[in-house]
Design an enzyme around this catalytic site. Sequence first.
Site, mmCIF file in Angstrom:
data_model
loop_
_atom_site.group_PDB
_atom_site.id
_atom_site.type_symbol
_atom_site.label_atom_id
_atom_site.label_comp_id
_atom_site.label_asym_id
_atom_site.label_seq_id
_atom_site.Cartn_x
_atom_site.Cartn_y
_atom_site.Cartn_z
ATOM 1 N N LYS A 1 -2.874 5.548 -4.272
ATOM 2 C CA LYS A 1 -2.304 4.673 -5.319
ATOM 3 C C LYS A 1 -2.853 3.257 -5.200
ATOM 4 O O LYS A 1 -2.697 2.608 -4.172
ATOM 5 C CB LYS A 1 -0.770 4.655 -5.208
ATOM 6 C CG LYS A 1 -0.130 3.769 -6.287
ATOM 7 C CD LYS A 1 1.336 3.977 -6.405
ATOM 8 C CE LYS A 1 2.152 2.868 -5.814
ATOM 9 N NZ LYS A 1 1.750 1.516 -6.092
ATOM 10 N N ASP B 1 -8.865 4.667 9.768
ATOM 11 C CA ASP B 1 -9.771 4.098 8.762
ATOM 12 C C ASP B 1 -10.147 5.206 7.775
ATOM 13 O O ASP B 1 -10.736 6.215 8.182
ATOM 14 C CB ASP B 1 -11.018 3.568 9.498
ATOM 15 C CG ASP B 1 -12.008 2.908 8.559
ATOM 16 O OD1 ASP B 1 -11.896 3.117 7.330
ATOM 17 O OD2 ASP B 1 -12.900 2.196 9.055
ATOM 18 N N HIS C 1 -9.376 1.023 -6.966
ATOM 19 C CA HIS C 1 -9.763 -0.187 -7.716
ATOM 20 C C HIS C 1 -10.108 -1.357 -6.776
ATOM 21 O O HIS C 1 -10.527 -2.406 -7.228
ATOM 22 C CB HIS C 1 -8.693 -0.577 -8.757
ATOM 23 C CG HIS C 1 -7.484 -1.271 -8.214
ATOM 24 N ND1 HIS C 1 -6.681 -2.082 -9.000
ATOM 25 C CD2 HIS C 1 -6.931 -1.303 -6.968
ATOM 26 C CE1 HIS C 1 -5.701 -2.567 -8.272
ATOM 27 N NE2 HIS C 1 -5.810 -2.113 -7.041
ATOM 28 N N GLY D 1 -0.048 1.155 2.618
ATOM 29 C CA GLY D 1 0.557 -0.148 2.912
ATOM 30 C C GLY D 1 1.723 -0.005 3.872
ATOM 31 O O GLY D 1 1.650 0.741 4.854
HETATM 32 C C1 SAM Z 1 -3.974 -2.461 -2.817
HETATM 33 S S1 SAM Z 1 -3.236 -1.929 -1.368
HETATM 34 C C2 SAM Z 1 -2.381 -0.517 -1.978
HETATM 35 C C3 SAM Z 1 -1.194 -0.194 -1.145
HETATM 36 C C4 SAM Z 1 -0.371 0.986 -1.663
HETATM 37 N N1 SAM Z 1 -1.159 2.187 -1.865
HETATM 38 C C5 SAM Z 1 0.344 0.600 -2.913
HETATM 39 O O1 SAM Z 1 0.037 1.123 -3.975
HETATM 40 O O2 SAM Z 1 1.234 -0.250 -2.835
HETATM 41 C C6 SAM Z 1 -4.609 -1.228 -0.470
HETATM 42 C C7 SAM Z 1 -4.244 -0.695 0.891
HETATM 43 O O3 SAM Z 1 -5.445 -0.125 1.462
HETATM 44 C C8 SAM Z 1 -5.398 -0.383 2.834
HETATM 45 N N2 SAM Z 1 -6.765 -0.257 3.411
HETATM 46 C C9 SAM Z 1 -7.818 -1.085 3.252
HETATM 47 N N3 SAM Z 1 -8.873 -0.633 3.931
HETATM 48 C C10 SAM Z 1 -8.488 0.528 4.525
HETATM 49 C C11 SAM Z 1 -9.142 1.475 5.358
HETATM 50 N N4 SAM Z 1 -10.425 1.303 5.710
HETATM 51 N N5 SAM Z 1 -8.446 2.540 5.790
HETATM 52 C C12 SAM Z 1 -7.144 2.717 5.433
HETATM 53 N N6 SAM Z 1 -6.465 1.863 4.638
HETATM 54 C C13 SAM Z 1 -7.131 0.776 4.183
HETATM 55 C C14 SAM Z 1 -4.865 -1.790 2.911
HETATM 56 O O4 SAM Z 1 -4.394 -2.116 4.204
HETATM 57 C C15 SAM Z 1 -3.773 -1.763 1.846
HETATM 58 O O5 SAM Z 1 -2.533 -1.395 2.395
HETATM 59 O O1 LIG Z 2 -2.916 -8.613 -7.051
HETATM 60 C C1 LIG Z 2 -3.170 -7.397 -7.042
HETATM 61 C C2 LIG Z 2 -2.648 -6.569 -8.011
HETATM 62 C C3 LIG Z 2 -2.923 -5.233 -7.975
HETATM 63 C C4 LIG Z 2 -2.372 -4.361 -8.971
HETATM 64 C C5 LIG Z 2 -2.000 -4.865 -10.189
HETATM 65 C C6 LIG Z 2 -1.480 -4.035 -11.141
HETATM 66 C C7 LIG Z 2 -1.340 -2.714 -10.895
HETATM 67 O O2 LIG Z 2 -0.816 -1.890 -11.826
HETATM 68 C C8 LIG Z 2 -1.699 -2.206 -9.684
HETATM 69 C C9 LIG Z 2 -2.216 -3.036 -8.720
HETATM 70 O O3 LIG Z 2 -3.662 -4.652 -7.012
HETATM 71 C C10 LIG Z 2 -4.208 -5.447 -6.054
HETATM 72 C C11 LIG Z 2 -4.999 -4.861 -5.057
HETATM 73 O O4 LIG Z 2 -5.228 -3.539 -5.051
HETATM 74 C C12 LIG Z 2 -5.554 -5.661 -4.069
HETATM 75 O O5 LIG Z 2 -6.302 -5.063 -3.111
HETATM 76 C C13 LIG Z 2 -5.331 -7.029 -4.051
HETATM 77 C C14 LIG Z 2 -4.554 -7.602 -4.998
HETATM 78 C C15 LIG Z 2 -3.979 -6.830 -6.031
#
Ligand code: SAM
Ligand SMILES: O=c1cc(-c2ccc(O)cc2)oc2c(O)c(O)ccc12
Length: 339
Positions: free
Chosen positions: A238, A224, A242, A183
């Site tokens: 992290k 990517d 999921h 992120g």
């Molecule tokens: C749920 S967020 C988790 C962010 C961070 N790891 C955290 O725990 O706060 C998922 C992240 O995966 C990244 N993502 C999605 N598709 C991706 C890809 N193909 N390559 C690299 N990153 C990607 C999104 O931009 C986003 O920042």
């Molecule tokens: O809205 C979410 C929330 C999560 C999330 C919630 C609780 C946790 O302990 C970890 C993550 O994760 C998300 C996510 O991975 C996403 O792609 C969209 C929305 C959310």
Amino acid sequence: MEITIIQNLNLSYIRTFALRCAVDLDITGRIQAYGRPMPLNELARSIPIPREKESMLGRLMTLLVNQGIFAQSEAGYQLTPASQLILTEGSNMGANVRFTTYAEVIKIWSRLSEVFKESGEQTLLEKVFGGKKFWEFTKEKPEYGKLFDDAMASLSNALMRGLIASYLHIFDGLNNLVDVGGGTGTAVKFIAEAFPKLRCTLFDLPHVIAKALKSESFDVVGGDMFEKIPPADAIFLKNILHDWNDEDCVRILKRSKEAIESNNNGGKVIVVDIIMGFESNDPKATETTLLIDIFMMGLLGSKERSKHEWHDIIIRAGYSDYKIYPVQLGVNSVIELYL
Ligand SMILES: C[S@@+](CC[C@H](N)C(=O)[O-])C[C@H]1O[C@@H](n2cnc3c(N)ncnc32)[C@H](O)[C@@H]1O
Ligand SMILES: O=c1cc(-c2ccc(O)cc2)oc2c(O)c(O)ccc12
């Protein structure tokens, strides 16, 4: 009473929007700034709201006190550990509240039953928005994308200090680490500052990297994760897996394995995610994982996994072994994967 169960569940969304209202009115910030228990009239004056609305505000506060968001004594309202997390200066869980209650997206839930009636893999979000996937949505709607980035950063803020304190040994002996899908960099910043000798890299999609925190303590790389992940001793994932179905998870884990192998220095993958059934004994934790699971289903078509499901994707991706650490991070567990 059965009728109470139905009524309570039926009106659950009032809880959600009472919380959203508290965030919008910055009630937490006002109580914090007041510096001592804040009487209702002082709270009403600070917002400010018309005098005739003061009793309505009192009713909202009564619900929020009942839900553990605020505490109340004769002297007035006070913050609880939960509302401390909403303070902008703290982890700012308010960002998370704004993201999940985003008006244009929250409406999808009124059509949940439709996804069960058709075959195919279209998610609820895609169904309502003409096939648009969650990642396209966050990219094309900068306002929503920013709310998402801030929401994830707020969850990271709430979690990372505890993760590093409880799992110091996980980072022992590592020379470099890539936070894949990191992120805007909240988590990697915590790691880099806690372990100054560990060379850290934030890796995410290029349009996300463009918005990332600027810091001397870590490098940034756009790319990517389905194509190639930069080489490292440790790959940190992290709350990534999921977001994806089993096939995509196996692909991400294979790319992670290649990244470690090409570094030629042993190494491991560190996964931080929910393991269904592994949460603490608190019934709220179980309920929360079930809610997150359905949330992931609706927005991304993905899921939270049981221990058995984690085992399956880890072995399919070619890892020889793994270790699960007991949950100390709310609903999240840590899993170490070995080559
Ligand atoms: C749920 S967020 C988790 C962010 C961070 N790891 C955290 O725990 O706060 C998922 C992240 O995966 C990244 N993502 C999605 N598709 C991706 C890809 N193909 N390559 C690299 N990153 C990607 C999104 O931009 C986003 O920042
Ligand atoms: O809205 C979410 C929330 C999560 C999330 C919630 C609780 C946790 O302990 C970890 C993550 O994760 C998300 C996510 O991975 C996403 O792609 C969209 C929305 C959310």
